[in-house]
Design an enzyme around this catalytic site. Structure first.
Site, PDB file in Angstrom:
ATOM      1  N   GLU A 118       0.841  -1.205   0.000  1.00 54.98           N
ATOM      2  CA  GLU A 118       0.000   0.000   0.000  1.00 54.98           C
ATOM      3  C   GLU A 118       0.873   1.250   0.000  1.00 54.98           C
ATOM      4  O   GLU A 118       1.964   1.226   0.557  1.00 54.98           O
ATOM      5  CB  GLU A 118      -0.847   0.035   1.285  1.00 54.98           C
ATOM      6  CG  GLU A 118      -1.555  -1.264   1.562  1.00 54.98           C
ATOM      7  CD  GLU A 118      -2.307  -1.268   2.900  1.00 54.98           C
ATOM      8  OE1 GLU A 118      -2.220  -0.283   3.648  1.00 54.98           O
ATOM      9  OE2 GLU A 118      -2.970  -2.284   3.153  1.00 54.98           O
ATOM     10  N   ASP A 122       1.542  10.084   4.044  1.00 54.89           N
ATOM     11  CA  ASP A 122       2.257  10.903   5.011  1.00 54.89           C
ATOM     12  C   ASP A 122       1.269  11.826   5.715  1.00 54.89           C
ATOM     13  O   ASP A 122       1.134  12.992   5.368  1.00 54.89           O
ATOM     14  CB  ASP A 122       3.346  11.696   4.289  1.00 54.89           C
ATOM     15  CG  ASP A 122       4.404  12.174   5.250  1.00 54.89           C
ATOM     16  OD1 ASP A 122       4.354  11.769   6.431  1.00 54.89           O
ATOM     17  OD2 ASP A 122       5.275  12.946   4.827  1.00 54.89           O
ATOM     18  N   TYR A 233      -6.947   1.911   6.254  1.00 57.64           N
ATOM     19  CA  TYR A 233      -6.010   0.836   5.905  1.00 57.64           C
ATOM     20  C   TYR A 233      -6.023  -0.353   6.849  1.00 57.64           C
ATOM     21  O   TYR A 233      -5.212  -1.254   6.706  1.00 57.64           O
ATOM     22  CB  TYR A 233      -4.588   1.365   5.772  1.00 57.64           C
ATOM     23  CG  TYR A 233      -4.062   2.104   6.990  1.00 57.64           C
ATOM     24  CD1 TYR A 233      -3.862   1.450   8.203  1.00 57.64           C
ATOM     25  CD2 TYR A 233      -3.744   3.455   6.906  1.00 57.64           C
ATOM     26  CE1 TYR A 233      -3.386   2.119   9.309  1.00 57.64           C
ATOM     27  CE2 TYR A 233      -3.266   4.139   8.015  1.00 57.64           C
ATOM     28  CZ  TYR A 233      -3.088   3.467   9.214  1.00 57.64           C
ATOM     29  OH  TYR A 233      -2.617   4.134  10.306  1.00 57.64           O
ATOM     30  N   CYS A 415      12.756  49.143   8.444  1.00 60.76           N
ATOM     31  CA  CYS A 415      12.343  48.458   7.224  1.00 60.76           C
ATOM     32  C   CYS A 415      13.471  48.534   6.198  1.00 60.76           C
ATOM     33  O   CYS A 415      13.975  49.625   5.920  1.00 60.76           O
ATOM     34  CB  CYS A 415      11.086  49.112   6.671  1.00 60.76           C
ATOM     35  SG  CYS A 415      10.647  48.488   5.041  1.00 60.76           S
ATOM     36  N   CYS A 418      11.949  50.973   3.190  1.00 60.24           N
ATOM     37  CA  CYS A 418      11.626  52.405   3.333  1.00 60.24           C
ATOM     38  C   CYS A 418      12.256  53.023   4.572  1.00 60.24           C
ATOM     39  O   CYS A 418      12.069  54.203   4.830  1.00 60.24           O
ATOM     40  CB  CYS A 418      10.117  52.612   3.345  1.00 60.24           C
ATOM     41  SG  CYS A 418       9.351  52.050   4.869  1.00 60.24           S
ATOM     42  N   CYS A 433       6.653  46.443   9.167  1.00 62.01           N
ATOM     43  CA  CYS A 433       7.000  47.830   8.827  1.00 62.01           C
ATOM     44  C   CYS A 433       5.738  48.661   9.004  1.00 62.01           C
ATOM     45  O   CYS A 433       4.678  48.315   8.484  1.00 62.01           O
ATOM     46  CB  CYS A 433       7.486  47.879   7.371  1.00 62.01           C
ATOM     47  SG  CYS A 433       7.388  49.508   6.629  1.00 62.01           S
ATOM     48  N   CYS A 438       4.904  52.254   2.378  1.00 64.33           N
ATOM     49  CA  CYS A 438       6.206  51.656   2.033  1.00 64.33           C
ATOM     50  C   CYS A 438       6.087  51.034   0.643  1.00 64.33           C
ATOM     51  O   CYS A 438       5.126  50.303   0.374  1.00 64.33           O
ATOM     52  CB  CYS A 438       6.542  50.597   3.080  1.00 64.33           C
ATOM     53  SG  CYS A 438       7.881  49.490   2.607  1.00 64.33           S
TER      54      CYS A 438
HETATM   55  S1  IVH Z   1      -0.494   0.092   8.849  1.00 64.70           S
HETATM   56  C1  IVH Z   1       0.566  -1.897  12.665  1.00 64.70           C
HETATM   57  N1  IVH Z   1      -0.824   1.189   6.499  1.00 64.70           N
HETATM   58  O1  IVH Z   1       2.411   4.828   9.149  1.00 64.70           O
HETATM   59  C2  IVH Z   1       0.358  -1.330  11.332  1.00 64.70           C
HETATM   60  N2  IVH Z   1       0.094   2.489   8.243  1.00 64.70           N
HETATM   61  O2  IVH Z   1       4.842   4.232  10.756  1.00 64.70           O
HETATM   62  C3  IVH Z   1       0.553   0.121  11.312  1.00 64.70           C
HETATM   63  N3  IVH Z   1       0.588   4.802   7.618  1.00 64.70           N
HETATM   64  O3  IVH Z   1       1.046   5.085  12.355  1.00 64.70           O
HETATM   65  C4  IVH Z   1      -0.287   0.835  10.400  1.00 64.70           C
HETATM   66  N4  IVH Z   1      -0.086   4.656   5.539  1.00 64.70           N
HETATM   67  O4  IVH Z   1       0.004   6.485  10.520  1.00 64.70           O
HETATM   68  C5  IVH Z   1      -0.410   1.360   7.754  1.00 64.70           C
HETATM   69  N5  IVH Z   1      -1.185   2.084   4.378  1.00 64.70           N
HETATM   70  C6  IVH Z   1      -0.781   2.226   5.633  1.00 64.70           C
HETATM   71  C7  IVH Z   1      -0.283   3.445   6.104  1.00 64.70           C
HETATM   72  C8  IVH Z   1       0.159   3.541   7.416  1.00 64.70           C
HETATM   73  C9  IVH Z   1       0.420   5.441   6.468  1.00 64.70           C
HETATM   74  C10 IVH Z   1       1.177   5.380   8.832  1.00 64.70           C
HETATM   75  C11 IVH Z   1       0.322   5.186  10.069  1.00 64.70           C
HETATM   76  C12 IVH Z   1       1.219   4.553  11.091  1.00 64.70           C
HETATM   77  C13 IVH Z   1       2.564   4.874  10.544  1.00 64.70           C
HETATM   78  C14 IVH Z   1       3.541   3.824  11.009  1.00 64.70           C
END
Ligand code: IVH
Length: 674
Positions: A118, A122, A233, A415, A418, A433, A438
């Site tokens: 997957e 972030d 997820y 500034c 000016c 400023c 300005c």
């Molecule tokens: S699985 C025990 N799946 O990554 C399994 N986590 O470093 C943990 N995250 O805290 C979660 N995408 O916030 C899983 N497809 C994904 C994810 C994912 C992002 C984040 C999640 C977790 C962190 C772990």
């Protein structure tokens, strides 16, 4: 239940809720809306009205709660029934091959392992708990064992279901804990930071920080205005859920109405996982949200249970991280830029470096406090980060590269443009400023005025604005509408043709919506979003200009700070004059009643006293455009005396002669096209 509520009303409320949930799901989860936004808004307004009229019909899963609930004093803590663990990280293929070996060794097998891979989003992890198909609580990951209860905030996330779907007539589990990642798209992040900069708030460093900050607001109405989304997820504890692979879990969640990332690859071998990683790392820039790697999970739930977890992370999953968009380079000097509202921003000039395919030679240092906090000095070797498509920023100093020759930086007391004094307002990180005239501020204000979301004047770009201000050809907004081809064509790098095109673009920009007009004024705290709310609420510039702080505070989506800033803006004569001058320059606000062209021929007006919003010359212009005439003193020939506050002797003379006396409002009515 409130006594005597008509069963028709109850049914109507239920139907509206059901329909709004369904349309919400189609729009935010399936990305396939069935009705227009305005139809959706109309239904939402109808439900809000019914719930206000019949408070006993309120319900914790009403779609109206998506706009947020009253603020909390603090978040409560809740325990997770299964800890929300972290993931081990891998950085190269051999780390993943080693992980696969470990898995096989722990399972005591030689057969190929089936994985699901997957995108690793972030953002921020969240857990939602559903009882009998209804969202009851939501919490953050916290320390993995205990998180913060953020239920009202989670309800504002449109892609998180409030009630579950039962499309395949599967039983909805009595209790379902589901986990996912809350995030903000790159585009939404850019817009949010743009608005924050306009409001002089510190920008978020990256979309993840923006998502985390938005999710942890005590006032969920703020969260509701942030473009948060979610992909699910995994699960925690679930009763009556007979599923034995991770891929099937994701499918079952999807059927219940949860949004699952479309790039997930189910039931693949180790080699396919490695190919997938390469594929995704090449197209990560094309995705509308940030991902920082691939999460690889053993697919069989039975196998996952055998493998178990360490105290930190499961043994059945690993994150294969992408290379970071960070590089080290050196700060050659620090310059200070002056923004539209006078804010001084320190910017690091860098030895140019390539980060993820782009050449970076400057990075923002945000403000003085940030420089102190990170102890950044001229000559320092620093780690620079490019998050999404935003301005690069200095993450930290590489302390081991310090030579002792580095020079501490001090923000200027004056500034840099000016030379006026600079002040630091209470509660603000920014120095400002104080001189609103300005030239740096004037330039930035006009650039904003002409920019895309505002008057959108094609060709009047940053460089040209700077040139025109430097040559003293532009000072106020309204000056733009007084520019002509002859003035422009004599500028450097400007021919007759481009001059004509710009004049043409200025002419076209004069037809503008109220929302854009308001946005273009660059009022502090008024970004495109708030400008839109103000335009819909007031419907006309005049009503907005005569609104009070209380009128403004009463509006949904306008907080006290914003209300104060708007009221302050329109209380200042120079701002009112600037607005009236723009209108007098021939700008027509679409949807507003246009000024009369003719119709008052032969009518004679006299002006006295201070009018509410118009200056004398603006009132004169309006009268003359409508065909009337303005004279200096009252006589038998005078038809109207327009009287403001503190009128002079003209008022008495007009009364004696029986001349009709009108105020600014009546003057506006007389000069409006029916
Ligand atoms: S699985 C025990 N799946 O990554 C399994 N986590 O470093 C943990 N995250 O805290 C979660 N995408 O916030 C899983 N497809 C994904 C994810 C994912 C992002 C984040 C999640 C977790 C962190 C772990």
């Amino acid at each position: 239940m409130q006594e005597g509520i008509d069963s028709f009303v109850i049914k109507k409320v239920e139907d509206l809720r059901e329909a709004l949930h369904r349309h919400n799901y189609r729009y935010y989860v399936l990305d396939d809306p069935e009705i227009s936004d305005s139809e959706y808004d109309r239904m939402m307004q109808e439900l809000i009205k019914l719930e206000t009229d019949y408070p006993d019909l309120s319900s914790p899963d009403s779609p109206t709660l998506r706009v947020g609930a009253p603020p909390l004093d603090k978040f409560e803590t809740v325990g997770h029934s299964i800890p929300m663990l972290s993931l081990d990280n891998g950085f190269k293929d051999s780390d993943i091959i080693e992980f696969d070996r470990r898995v096989k060794r722990n399972l005591d097998t030689d057969s190929d392992i089936i994985y699901t891979a997957e995108p690793k989003l972030d953002g921020v992890a969240i857990e939602l708990v559903y009882e009998n198909g209804r969202l009851v609580t939501a919490s953050t990951r916290g320390d993995g064992f205990n998180g913060e209860l953020i239920t009202s905030n989670a309800r504002t996330i449109r892609s998180a279901p409030m009630v579950l779907e039962n499309k395949e007539d599967k039983n909805i589990p009595p209790r379902l804990e589901v986990r996912g990642e809350v995030f903000i798209r790159k585009e939404g992040f850019k817009r949010l930071n743009h608005e924050r900069l306009q409001q002089n708030l510190p920008p978020f460093a990256n979309p993840r920080n923006a998502a985390a900050g938005s999710l942890r607001q005590l006032d969920s109405r703020i969260t509701a205005n942030r473009p948060l989304e979610i992909f699910f997820y995994g699960i925690g504890v679930v009763s009556d859920f007979d599923i034995n692979s991770h891929g099937d879990t994701l499918y079952a969640l999807q059927v219940l109405g949860f949004r699952i990332n479309p790039h997930i690859r189910c039931k693949i071998t180790l080699n396919e996982v490695l190919d997938y990683y390469r594929e995704l790392s090449e197209k990560r820039h094309l995705l509308p949200y940030d991902i920082d790697g691939v999460v690889i999970k053993v697919d069989g739930i039975g196998l996952q249970q055998i493998l178990g977890a360490t105290s930190r992370s499961p043994r059945w999953a690993i994150a294969y991280k992408f290379k970071a968009l960070q590089e080290t380079t050196r700060i050659t000097h620090i310059e200070v830029q002056v923004g539209r509202t006078g804010v001084l921003t320190p910017v690091a000039r860098l030895v140019p470096v390539n980060i993820g395919g782009a050449r970076v030679s400057r990075a923002t240092l945000h403000n003085e406090d940030e420089i102190k906090r990170k102890d950044i000095r001229v000559g320092d070797t620093v780690l620079v980060q490019r998050a999404g498509d935003v301005i690069p920023e200095v993450v930290k100093v590489v302390a081991s590269k310090r030579t002792g020759q580095e020079i501490r930086f001090k923000m200027p007391q004056h500034c840099p443009v000016c030379n006026s004094s600079v002040v630091r307002a209470e509660d603000e990180a920014a120095l400002r400023c104080i001189n609103t005239n300005c030239s740096a501020q004037v330039k930035e204000r006009i650039k904003h005025f002409a920019s895309k979301g505002a008057f959108d004047i094609d060709g009047l770009g940053d460089k040209l604005v700077e040139q025109l201000v430097d040559k003293e050809l532009l000072f106020s907004y309204a000056d733009i509408f007084g520019l002509n081809e002859d003035t422009l064509k004599n500028l450097e790098r400007m021919g007759q043709k481009s001059a004509a095109n710009i004049i043409d673009a200025i002419e076209k920009s004069k037809q503008i919506t109220l929302a854009r007009f308001i946005y273009s004024l660059g009022i502090r705290h008024v970004g495109e979003h708030v400008a839109g709310i103000l335009a819909t609420t007031f419907g006309s510039l005049e009503k907005l200009m005569s609104s009070t702080r209380d009128d403004l505070t009463a509006i949904q989506g306008v907080g006290p700070v914003v209300a104060e800033s708007i009221a302050d803006f329109f209380n200042q004569d120079e701002n009112r004059n600037a607005v009236n001058d723009i209108v007098a320059g021939g700008v027509r606000i679409l949807g507003e009643t246009p000024r009369k062209q003719g119709g008052l021929e032969g009518k004679v007006f006299v002006l006295t006293g201070t009018l509410e919003t118009l200056t004398r010359s603006q009132a004169k212009k309006i009268i003359e455009t409508a065909g009337g005439k303005v004279t200096a003193s009252v006589s038998r020939n005078t038809d109207y005396l327009v009287a403001g506050t503190s009128p002079g002797s003209k008022l008495k003379r007009a009364t004696d002669l029986g001349v009709e006396i009108i105020d600014e409002k009546t003057l506006r009515e007389l000069t409006i096209d029916e």
